[in-house]
Design an enzyme around this catalytic site. Sequence first.
Site, short mmCIF file in Angstrom:
data_model
loop_
_atom_site.label_atom_id
_atom_site.label_comp_id
_atom_site.label_asym_id
_atom_site.label_seq_id
_atom_site.Cartn_x
_atom_site.Cartn_y
_atom_site.Cartn_z
N GLU A 49 26.28 34.71 -68.52
CA GLU A 49 25.47 34.90 -69.73
C GLU A 49 24.11 34.23 -69.58
O GLU A 49 23.98 33.21 -68.90
CB GLU A 49 26.17 34.34 -70.98
CG GLU A 49 27.22 35.25 -71.58
CD GLU A 49 28.63 34.73 -71.39
OE1 GLU A 49 29.57 35.44 -71.79
OE2 GLU A 49 28.79 33.63 -70.84
N THR A 50 23.13 34.82 -70.23
CA THR A 50 21.79 34.26 -70.38
C THR A 50 21.45 34.29 -71.85
O THR A 50 21.72 35.28 -72.54
CB THR A 50 20.76 35.08 -69.58
OG1 THR A 50 21.12 35.10 -68.20
CG2 THR A 50 19.36 34.48 -69.73
#
Length: 295
Positions: A49-50
């Site tokens: 995830e970002t």
Amino acid sequence: MANPPVRYLQLDVFAEKVGGGNPLGVVIGAAAWSDSTMQRFARWTGLVETTFLLPPSRPEASYRVRIFTPQREIPFAGHPTIGSAHAALETGLVQPQGLRLVQECGAGLLPIQISHDGAQRVLSVEAPRARVLEPDALHAKLVRAIIDRTPLGALPPAFVEGGRRWWIAEFADETTLRQWQPDHAAIARLAKASDSLGLCIFARSPHADYEVAVRAFPAGVGIVEDPASGAANGLIGAWIAAGEPDGKLSRGYRVSQGREIGHDARIGIRIDSDGAVWVGGITHTVVDGQVSWPD
């Protein structure tokens, strides 16, 4: 055309020591980025995830976060929430009200508590409330096939939702859990059929440093095995508290996750008397710099 450079942090979340937890990228100051620009950057990082920290849209919130996997935006995930709160504090983006922050995200407003373990800051989020779903008979059959002939623990397998949707199953002991060889293709079929992340398994442990060992297989977002799963651990905590309200784990415990893939994450679970489940841990800043990314 390139956007102006903005600040970028890469973090190690749920890690007592750097390298043990779950990596996270955090972009700060990208309010002008389009949805597609954020998605392309999240795909480029290659991280699970970002996140993108943005000004809140609600007065109660300390900040707003958008969470992207390489494939799509999601409303909530545990390690991006903890890591984003760490980044907001580390960069001075927000100032806590006492020992508390409020995160605005796709799952709503989530309170975050700040505490300390010696010199290290511990952040804990109140996970979205869990509810047990009635599984489709075919999906339940798929789960039984995946864990067929595996010794199971006291609590039955369940399909649980709370910010994310997971199948969870208790294994009989830690050795069984750590030695288990999953059928990843079958878990992917289960995730797709039931519109869930996949399967998360747990086992109780006699270890001095933790009480529960966890492994998570989020094939629904293209991940073979996750080193540290905040949302899944929140659902496990809720399932344990509901199934054993007077049990030794019903008010909280410590989790070990990720050893099977070369990590050593530590996650703390606290369960309040009203059923609220708090998921917490330590985050380390590994990279602190700038990112230039075109529209």
